[in-house]
Motif scaffolding. Structure first.
Motif, short mmCIF file in Angstrom:
data_model
loop_
_atom_site.label_atom_id
_atom_site.label_comp_id
_atom_site.label_asym_id
_atom_site.label_seq_id
_atom_site.Cartn_x
_atom_site.Cartn_y
_atom_site.Cartn_z
N TRP A 1 0.83 -1.21 0.00
CA TRP A 1 0.00 0.00 0.00
C TRP A 1 0.86 1.26 0.00
O TRP A 1 0.60 2.21 -0.75
N LEU A 2 1.91 1.27 0.83
CA LEU A 2 2.79 2.43 0.89
C LEU A 2 3.51 2.65 -0.44
O LEU A 2 3.65 3.79 -0.90
N VAL A 3 3.98 1.55 -1.04
CA VAL A 3 4.70 1.67 -2.30
C VAL A 3 3.78 2.20 -3.40
O VAL A 3 4.14 3.12 -4.15
N LEU A 4 2.57 1.62 -3.50
CA LEU A 4 1.64 2.06 -4.54
C LEU A 4 1.15 3.49 -4.30
O LEU A 4 0.88 4.22 -5.25
N ARG A 5 1.06 3.87 -3.05
CA ARG A 5 0.62 5.24 -2.76
C ARG A 5 1.59 6.26 -3.33
O ARG A 5 1.17 7.36 -3.73
N GLN A 6 2.86 5.89 -3.38
CA GLN A 6 3.86 6.80 -3.92
C GLN A 6 4.07 6.62 -5.41
O GLN A 6 4.27 7.60 -6.14
N SER A 7 4.05 5.37 -5.88
CA SER A 7 4.41 5.10 -7.27
C SER A 7 3.23 5.09 -8.23
O SER A 7 3.36 5.48 -9.39
N ASP A 8 2.05 4.62 -7.79
CA ASP A 8 0.91 4.48 -8.70
C ASP A 8 -0.38 4.67 -7.92
O ASP A 8 -1.14 3.73 -7.69
N PRO A 9 -0.69 5.92 -7.51
CA PRO A 9 -1.92 6.15 -6.73
C PRO A 9 -3.19 5.85 -7.51
O PRO A 9 -4.21 5.51 -6.91
N VAL A 10 -3.15 5.97 -8.82
CA VAL A 10 -4.34 5.67 -9.62
C VAL A 10 -4.71 4.20 -9.51
O VAL A 10 -5.86 3.83 -9.30
N ALA A 11 -3.70 3.32 -9.67
CA ALA A 11 -3.95 1.89 -9.54
C ALA A 11 -4.37 1.53 -8.12
O ALA A 11 -5.24 0.68 -7.91
N LEU A 12 -3.77 2.18 -7.13
CA LEU A 12 -4.15 1.92 -5.74
C LEU A 12 -5.61 2.28 -5.50
O LEU A 12 -6.35 1.52 -4.86
N HIS A 13 -6.05 3.41 -6.02
CA HIS A 13 -7.45 3.81 -5.86
C HIS A 13 -8.38 2.80 -6.53
O HIS A 13 -9.44 2.46 -5.99
N ALA A 14 -7.97 2.30 -7.70
CA ALA A 14 -8.80 1.31 -8.40
C ALA A 14 -8.87 0.00 -7.61
O ALA A 14 -9.93 -0.63 -7.52
N MET A 15 -7.75 -0.41 -7.02
CA MET A 15 -7.74 -1.65 -6.24
C MET A 15 -8.60 -1.52 -5.00
O MET A 15 -9.36 -2.44 -4.64
N LEU A 16 -8.52 -0.37 -4.32
CA LEU A 16 -9.34 -0.18 -3.11
C LEU A 16 -10.81 -0.09 -3.45
O LEU A 16 -11.68 -0.44 -2.64
N GLY A 17 -11.12 0.34 -4.68
CA GLY A 17 -12.51 0.43 -5.09
C GLY A 17 -13.18 -0.92 -5.21
O GLY A 17 -14.42 -1.00 -5.22
N ILE A 18 -12.39 -2.01 -5.29
CA ILE A 18 -12.99 -3.34 -5.37
C ILE A 18 -13.79 -3.65 -4.10
O ILE A 18 -14.81 -4.34 -4.16
N PHE A 19 -13.35 -3.12 -2.98
CA PHE A 19 -14.00 -3.43 -1.70
C PHE A 19 -15.15 -2.48 -1.39
O PHE A 19 -15.79 -2.62 -0.34
N HIS A 20 -15.42 -1.54 -2.28
CA HIS A 20 -16.53 -0.61 -2.07
C HIS A 20 -17.46 -0.70 -3.27
O HIS A 20 -17.12 -0.24 -4.37
N PRO A 21 -18.63 -1.32 -3.14
CA PRO A 21 -19.54 -1.45 -4.27
C PRO A 21 -19.97 -0.08 -4.80
O PRO A 21 -20.27 0.83 -4.03
#
Length: 282
Positions: free
Chosen positions: A52-72
């Motif tokens: 999570w920390l790595v993606l927050r710095q390197s690819d926040p767009v992908a991180l947001h998309a991944m976290l969106g899986i858990f929110h319908p």
């Protein structure tokens, strides 16, 4: 530099250890299985946190998309209408548009060549269109014993999201701390070993220091390194010592509980004293 001389230190032993019962292979295997189960969850949490920390710095767009899986999304709860279907398709394409660069960078297993090529050429909309009928599976690692990848499934390895420089530390850090600190303790046993009724002891009777306990943990690498052949030392070695035991001069013993003392009744003790006094008079 002063030359070092051969000493007898590796062969020193505590006489109190002679004759003690060695831990059986089944008990050692049971203890290791329990310990691996205990450290799996915290290891997974650490790996997820570092990712999570790595993606927050390197690819926040992908991180947001991944976290969106858990929110319908609102479209997922809408009734089956043409508008709802179009909204869900738009969300799917947006998800894959965000994830395609990341999956291409880590060379995710199952990623179609057409999608990877589109990402390399900067055509993210085409990459998303090529991935819209795929499913994404998240796994901690993907060793050889992972189940076979199903058609139209892409495997995102969490370990691959972590830079190589900190990947080993992230995955093995928790087990290293667990085994090092508990074997350094007074009992010389992890929770698994305590449950199995065994403990680790140095042959010379001293406690392991932190470096030796860590060295013993690192020594577990001999098991995959020898394809399990080194485990035959549990039957071939007189003291059932494996390579990670020999490297720090340890042995694994059964825990012997002290036998309770039998209380002598007071009247019997008085009788014994009277008999002894009569004997002294005679």
């Amino acid at each position: 530099m002063k030359p070092r001389l051969v000493t007898s230190e590796p062969h020193e032993y505590d006489p109190r250890l002679i004759g003690q019962v060695l831990a059986s292979p089944s008990r050692r295997a049971f203890a290791m299985a329990v310990d691996l189960v205990l450290v799996f969850i915290p290891t997974l949490i650490v790996a997820l946190g570092v990712s999570w920390l790595v993606l927050r710095q390197s690819d926040p767009v992908a991180l947001h998309a991944m976290l969106g899986i858990f929110h319908p999304s609102p479209a997922a709860t809408m009734p089956e209408t043409a508008e709802a279907t179009a909204a869900r398709q738009g969300e799917t394409l947006a998800f894959w548009r965000a994830m395609a660069p990341l999956l291409t960078r880590i060379e995710a297993p199952g990623l179609p060549h057409a999608a990877a090529a589109a990402v390399e050429e900067g055509r993210l909309d085409d990459a998303a269109a090529a991935l819209k009928d795929y499913s994404l599976d998240f796994v901690l690692t993907a060793p050889e014993f992972e189940p076979e990848l199903h058609p139209r499934h892409i495997r995102c390895e969490i370990a691959a999201l972590i830079p190589r420089g900190v990947r080993t530390l992230s995955i093995l850090g928790v087990p290293a701390l667990y085994f090092t600190l508990f074997l350094r303790g007074r009992r010389g046993a992890t929770f698994g070993k305590r449950l199995a009724g065994i403990r680790v002891a140095r042959m010379d009777g001293h406690r392991l220091d932190l470096l030796e306990a860590l060295e013993r943990f690192v020594g577990y690498l001999h098991i995959p390194g020898t394809l399990g052949y080194s485990l035959t030392d549990l039957w071939r070695d007189p003291n059932r010592r494996l390579p990670h035991d020999r490297v720090v001069n340890t042995v694994v013993l059964r825990v012997e509980h002290a036998k309770p003392k039998v209380a002598v009744p007071a009247d019997r003790d008085d009788d014994d004293k009277s008999i002894a006094s009569k004997s002294a008079v005679i």
